[in-house]
Design a protein around this motif. Structure first.
Motif, PDB file in Angstrom:
ATOM      1  N   SER A  35     103.394 -22.732   4.473  1.00 45.17           N
ATOM      2  CA  SER A  35     102.672 -22.259   5.685  1.00 45.17           C
ATOM      3  C   SER A  35     103.775 -22.269   7.013  1.00 45.17           C
ATOM      4  O   SER A  35     104.530 -23.381   7.114  1.00 45.17           O
ATOM      5  N   GLU A  36     103.623 -21.733   7.990  1.00 45.07           N
ATOM      6  CA  GLU A  36     104.409 -21.717   9.116  1.00 45.07           C
ATOM      7  C   GLU A  36     103.474 -21.896  10.379  1.00 45.07           C
ATOM      8  O   GLU A  36     102.146 -21.172  10.586  1.00 45.07           O
ATOM      9  N   ASN A  40     106.346 -18.711  15.198  1.00 44.24           N
ATOM     10  CA  ASN A  40     107.498 -18.009  14.764  1.00 44.24           C
ATOM     11  C   ASN A  40     107.787 -17.962  13.538  1.00 44.24           C
ATOM     12  O   ASN A  40     107.726 -18.925  12.518  1.00 44.24           O
ATOM     13  N   ALA A  41     108.171 -16.713  12.930  1.00 44.26           N
ATOM     14  CA  ALA A  41     108.405 -16.294  11.500  1.00 44.26           C
ATOM     15  C   ALA A  41     109.931 -17.234  10.928  1.00 44.26           C
ATOM     16  O   ALA A  41     110.549 -17.453  12.022  1.00 44.26           O
ATOM     17  N   ASP A  42     109.624 -17.533   9.911  1.00 48.30           N
ATOM     18  CA  ASP A  42     110.927 -18.308   9.269  1.00 48.30           C
ATOM     19  C   ASP A  42     110.912 -18.142   7.923  1.00 48.30           C
ATOM     20  O   ASP A  42     110.402 -16.907   7.413  1.00 48.30           O
ATOM     21  N   VAL A  64     108.638 -16.030   5.574  1.00 49.39           N
ATOM     22  CA  VAL A  64     107.038 -16.740   5.771  1.00 49.39           C
ATOM     23  C   VAL A  64     106.736 -16.238   7.318  1.00 49.39           C
ATOM     24  O   VAL A  64     107.500 -16.569   8.176  1.00 49.39           O
ATOM     25  N   SER A  65     105.645 -15.271   7.589  1.00 53.09           N
ATOM     26  CA  SER A  65     105.393 -14.906   8.632  1.00 53.09           C
ATOM     27  C   SER A  65     104.845 -15.837   9.686  1.00 53.09           C
ATOM     28  O   SER A  65     104.480 -16.987   9.365  1.00 53.09           O
ATOM     29  N   ALA A  66     104.900 -15.460  11.227  1.00 47.94           N
ATOM     30  CA  ALA A  66     104.501 -16.428  12.121  1.00 47.94           C
ATOM     31  C   ALA A  66     103.035 -16.839  11.822  1.00 47.94           C
ATOM     32  O   ALA A  66     102.206 -15.718  11.729  1.00 47.94           O
ATOM     33  N   ASN A  67     102.676 -18.217  11.748  1.00 49.64           N
ATOM     34  CA  ASN A  67     101.421 -18.541  11.616  1.00 49.64           C
ATOM     35  C   ASN A  67     100.646 -18.305  10.103  1.00 49.64           C
ATOM     36  O   ASN A  67      99.402 -18.188   9.979  1.00 49.64           O
ATOM     37  N   THR A  91     114.809 -23.375   9.206  1.00 43.48           N
ATOM     38  CA  THR A  91     114.593 -23.974  11.030  1.00 43.48           C
ATOM     39  C   THR A  91     113.767 -25.249  10.649  1.00 43.48           C
ATOM     40  O   THR A  91     112.641 -25.049  10.098  1.00 43.48           O
ATOM     41  N   ALA A  92     114.165 -26.105  11.395  1.00 42.06           N
ATOM     42  CA  ALA A  92     113.349 -27.458  11.217  1.00 42.06           C
ATOM     43  C   ALA A  92     112.059 -27.392  11.998  1.00 42.06           C
ATOM     44  O   ALA A  92     111.872 -26.602  13.150  1.00 42.06           O
ATOM     45  N   GLY A  93     110.934 -28.015  11.695  1.00 44.73           N
ATOM     46  CA  GLY A  93     109.673 -28.067  12.541  1.00 44.73           C
ATOM     47  C   GLY A  93     108.718 -27.046  12.435  1.00 44.73           C
ATOM     48  O   GLY A  93     107.990 -26.967  13.463  1.00 44.73           O
ATOM     49  N   ARG A  94     108.875 -26.155  11.626  1.00 47.80           N
ATOM     50  CA  ARG A  94     108.018 -24.951  11.482  1.00 47.80           C
ATOM     51  C   ARG A  94     107.353 -24.635  10.090  1.00 47.80           C
ATOM     52  O   ARG A  94     106.070 -24.377  10.364  1.00 47.80           O
ATOM     53  N   LEU A  95     107.987 -25.398   8.989  1.00 47.76           N
ATOM     54  CA  LEU A  95     107.184 -25.142   7.782  1.00 47.76           C
ATOM     55  C   LEU A  95     106.606 -26.259   7.055  1.00 47.76           C
ATOM     56  O   LEU A  95     107.248 -27.355   7.348  1.00 47.76           O
ATOM     57  N   HIS A  96     105.648 -26.101   6.219  1.00 45.77           N
ATOM     58  CA  HIS A  96     104.945 -27.086   5.332  1.00 45.77           C
ATOM     59  C   HIS A  96     104.759 -26.383   3.932  1.00 45.77           C
ATOM     60  O   HIS A  96     104.573 -25.318   3.844  1.00 45.77           O
ATOM     61  N   MET A  97     104.973 -27.336   2.942  1.00 48.88           N
ATOM     62  CA  MET A  97     104.865 -27.081   1.730  1.00 48.88           C
ATOM     63  C   MET A  97     103.688 -27.998   0.890  1.00 48.88           C
ATOM     64  O   MET A  97     103.924 -29.145   1.038  1.00 48.88           O
ATOM     65  N   VAL A  98     103.003 -27.200  -0.004  1.00 53.53           N
ATOM     66  CA  VAL A  98     102.161 -28.036  -0.688  1.00 53.53           C
ATOM     67  C   VAL A  98     102.184 -27.266  -2.175  1.00 53.53           C
ATOM     68  O   VAL A  98     101.955 -26.303  -2.418  1.00 53.53           O
ATOM     69  N   VAL A  99     102.711 -28.165  -3.137  1.00 51.64           N
ATOM     70  CA  VAL A  99     102.726 -27.666  -4.649  1.00 51.64           C
ATOM     71  C   VAL A  99     101.641 -28.652  -5.410  1.00 51.64           C
ATOM     72  O   VAL A  99     101.459 -29.950  -5.311  1.00 51.64           O
TER      73      VAL A  99
END
Length: 107
Positions: A35-36, A40-42, A64-67, A91-99
Motif C-alpha cells: 500500500s501507498e 504519491n504514486a510509487d 502502486v497508485s497514490a493511496n 522512494t522512501a517513506g511511501r510504501l508498506h508491505m504485508v506478506v
C-alpha cells in the motif's frame, strides 16, 4: 504448521529482507499486499533469493497508485528452506508491505 505475516514499512530505498524461510521449514506465501500512504504514486521491486544466493526477480518496478493497495500475487508462491523474500521501494517513506504465509515445519 504456523500461520505468519511479515510486515515492512519502507523507510529507506535499501533492498530489505521481508521474510526468510527457516532452515527446517518451507513456506507458502498466500498474499503480498503493498500500500501507498503518502498520496504519491510509487513502485516496488520484489525478489526471491535461494539457498545458493541466486536472485530471481518476481516483480521489477511494480507500480502502486497514490493511496492505493496492490495484491501482487494471484497464485501462491512456495519458499523452500532458507530462501529469502526481499523488496525494494523506489522512494522512501511511501510504501508498506504485508506478506501472509503458512510456514510448514518438516520436523
Amino acid at each position: 504448521n504456523i500461520y505468519r505475516n511479515a510486515k515492512v514499512d519502507f523507510t529507506t530505498t535499501d533492498n530489505t529482507t521481508v521474510y526468510t524461510s527457516p532452515s527446517n521449514s518451507r513456506a507458502i506465501i498466500k498474499s503480498i499486499l503493498v500500500s501507498e500512504d503518502s498520496g504519491n504514486a510509487d513502485s516496488i521491486s520484489v525478489t526471491l533469493t535461494d539457498a545458493s544466493s541466486n536472485v530471481f526477480s518476481l516483480f521489477k518496478t511494480k507500480a502502486v497508485s497514490a493511496n492505493g493497495t496492490e495484491e501482487l500475487i494471484s497464485q501462491p508462491i512456495i519458499l523452500q528452506e532458507s530462501e529469502i523474500l526481499k523488496a525494494q521501494a523506489t522512494t522512501a517513506g511511501r510504501l508498506h508491505m504485508v506478506v501472509s504465509l503458512l510456514e510448514i515445519n518438516r520436523d
